[in-house]
Design a protein around this motif. Sequence first.
Motif, PDB file in Angstrom:
ATOM      1  N   VAL A  45       1.208  -1.503  -0.010  1.00  0.00           N
ATOM      2  CA  VAL A  45      -0.073  -0.229  -0.070  1.00  0.00           C
ATOM      3  C   VAL A  45       0.600   1.109  -0.055  1.00  0.00           C
ATOM      4  CG1 VAL A  45      -0.932   1.222   1.286  1.00  0.00           C
ATOM      5  CG2 VAL A  45      -1.799  -0.589   1.109  1.00  0.00           C
ATOM      6  N   ALA A  46       1.722   1.488   0.839  1.00  0.00           N
ATOM      7  CA  ALA A  46       2.820   2.884   0.451  1.00  0.00           C
ATOM      8  C   ALA A  46       3.331   2.349  -0.296  1.00  0.00           C
ATOM      9  CB  ALA A  46       3.589   2.411   1.811  1.00  0.00           C
ATOM     10  N   ARG A  82       8.489  -2.544  14.690  1.00  0.00           N
ATOM     11  CA  ARG A  82       9.492  -1.866  14.389  1.00  0.00           C
ATOM     12  C   ARG A  82       9.968  -2.120  12.865  1.00  0.00           C
ATOM     13  NH1 ARG A  82      12.416   3.722  14.170  1.00  0.00           N
ATOM     14  NH2 ARG A  82      12.173   3.021  16.655  1.00  0.00           N
ATOM     15  N   LYS A  83      10.048  -3.504  12.866  1.00  0.00           N
ATOM     16  CA  LYS A  83       9.867  -3.875  10.954  1.00  0.00           C
ATOM     17  C   LYS A  83       9.349  -3.446   9.914  1.00  0.00           C
ATOM     18  CE  LYS A  83      10.955  -7.991   8.821  1.00  0.00           C
ATOM     19  NZ  LYS A  83      11.382  -9.723   9.230  1.00  0.00           N
ATOM     20  N   LEU A  84       7.944  -3.323  10.704  1.00  0.00           N
ATOM     21  CA  LEU A  84       7.227  -3.307   9.803  1.00  0.00           C
ATOM     22  C   LEU A  84       7.159  -1.100  10.085  1.00  0.00           C
ATOM     23  CD1 LEU A  84       3.152  -4.030  10.333  1.00  0.00           C
ATOM     24  CD2 LEU A  84       4.166  -1.971   9.638  1.00  0.00           C
ATOM     25  N   THR A  85       7.661  -0.811  10.455  1.00  0.00           N
ATOM     26  CA  THR A  85       7.265   1.049  10.056  1.00  0.00           C
ATOM     27  C   THR A  85       8.711   1.390   9.129  1.00  0.00           C
ATOM     28  OG1 THR A  85       8.956   0.859  12.502  1.00  0.00           O
ATOM     29  CG2 THR A  85       6.176   1.736  11.765  1.00  0.00           C
ATOM     30  N   ASP A  86       9.323   0.565   9.895  1.00  0.00           N
ATOM     31  CA  ASP A  86      10.955   0.578   8.981  1.00  0.00           C
ATOM     32  C   ASP A  86      10.858   0.621   7.173  1.00  0.00           C
ATOM     33  OD1 ASP A  86      12.158   1.538  10.933  1.00  0.00           O
ATOM     34  OD2 ASP A  86      13.022  -0.264  10.479  1.00  0.00           O
ATOM     35  N   VAL A  88       7.491   0.816   5.882  1.00  0.00           N
ATOM     36  CA  VAL A  88       6.500   1.591   5.127  1.00  0.00           C
ATOM     37  C   VAL A  88       7.342   2.696   4.680  1.00  0.00           C
ATOM     38  CG1 VAL A  88       4.758   3.150   6.017  1.00  0.00           C
ATOM     39  CG2 VAL A  88       4.555   0.804   6.543  1.00  0.00           C
ATOM     40  N   HIS A  89       8.527   3.265   5.989  1.00  0.00           N
ATOM     41  CA  HIS A  89       9.222   4.223   5.808  1.00  0.00           C
ATOM     42  C   HIS A  89      10.207   4.201   4.255  1.00  0.00           C
ATOM     43  CE1 HIS A  89       9.018   5.190  10.009  1.00  0.00           C
ATOM     44  NE2 HIS A  89       7.415   5.760   9.997  1.00  0.00           N
ATOM     45  N   ALA A  90      10.342   3.113   4.809  1.00  0.00           N
ATOM     46  CA  ALA A  90      11.363   2.837   3.100  1.00  0.00           C
ATOM     47  C   ALA A  90      10.942   3.545   1.635  1.00  0.00           C
ATOM     48  CB  ALA A  90      12.633   1.574   2.951  1.00  0.00           C
ATOM     49  N   GLU A  91       9.705   3.240   1.229  1.00  0.00           N
ATOM     50  CA  GLU A  91       8.938   3.361  -0.022  1.00  0.00           C
ATOM     51  C   GLU A  91       7.744   4.757   0.609  1.00  0.00           C
ATOM     52  OE1 GLU A  91       8.469   1.198  -1.857  1.00  0.00           O
ATOM     53  OE2 GLU A  91       9.081  -0.250  -0.669  1.00  0.00           O
ATOM     54  N   GLY A  92       8.452   5.782   1.383  1.00  0.00           N
ATOM     55  CA  GLY A  92       8.086   7.000   1.242  1.00  0.00           C
ATOM     56  C   GLY A  92       6.694   7.212   2.262  1.00  0.00           C
TER      57      GLY A  92
END
Length: 401
Positions: A45-46, A82-86, A88-92
């Motif tokens: 989704v991200a 934390r692995k999930l948020t990282d 998502v953040h990697a996709e902007g």
Amino acid sequence: MNEIFAPATLGPVTLRNRVIKAATFEGRTPDALVTDELIDFHREVAAGGVGMTTVAYCAVAPGGRTDRHQIWMRPEAVAGLRKLTDAVHAEGAAVSAQLGHAGPVANAASNRVPALAPSPLFSPLSMRAMKVPDEHEIKELVGAHANAARLAVEAGFDAVEIHFGHNYLVSSFLSPLLNRRKDHYGGSTANRARMAREIACAVREAVGSRIAVTAKLNMEDGRRGGLTVPESLQVAAWLEDDGALDALELTAGSSLLNPMLLFHGDVPRRSFANALPGPARWGFKVVGRAFLKEYPYREAFLLERARQFRRELSMPLILLGGITNMDTMRTAMAEGFDFVAMGRALLREPNLLHRIRSDEDTRSACVHCNECMPTIYTGTRCLYRPDRAPEPIELTLDRRY
């Protein structure tokens, strides 16, 4: 298009655009912890272009889950989150955690902990009365929300969304139909709103300005005797005055009494019945037609109610319900809404926003059949994308509760 896809601020957070993936329970946490399948769900989704995706559902206590396979916020869950948020953040994109307690919607048989309700209620799942928390236990629940928010910060979330909707615990306290208490948490609208206000303020105190804090608020329950728009408007005004929230996402309906008011469109009664375990399946066949009412689909189907809140409030508002194309997004912005939230359309096409940016005449492929709704028991997905099905989760009924 420039306004919708330009960066926008949500409290202390800047999102790359004004489109939020609404919380839709993913059904990808069989051990109540993050899995690679859950990470992939939100990464996709991200990568598809949303400004923020929302992880649902992160309960504040083990008994606050609708099913024991859902995440509940505890130290053991932080590493996976934390692995999930990282990812998502990697996709902007940014990422929010939906926090709450299911209350009377909780599956006590699965959780092996009694469900909670503001007043005495009978649970058809556990076949016994729900537990009514006293004022001391309510204070503990307020604290549990604050602690869950602290863990969300530790896990790298950009925001938390507190669940005040769908007759989950806080929403059930707001409902005059479900809340018949005689203490400080029942009776008047002010008393019934007390829990929501205390939780919002406790969460804000816990996270400070490190992340955004939003709430999903029922505009109405859609059941006679339940919360109405005028009362919800008053609750929203109090929440605005308290200053703890950065935005409200406006919703409607009751997972307990009238779920289709949230969705609109086709009513998948047979699929729901087939997805439930034996005893619940037969009960559903008896009450399914009354439980799943019919609301024809239309774009922005919650807008008429939501614009009343826009007229009365100055705080940022998120429009939910039937947001599938550029025209509807433009309507939301023209009506003064700050963000839009999309759910089913992104289950069908996670990359829908990229397609809209390339061609603003793009229309969603979602046909509003709502066959995705019963898949919450086996991994939430659009049935037009069967390749996305995770391993099924076994549902059980435990007669001890």
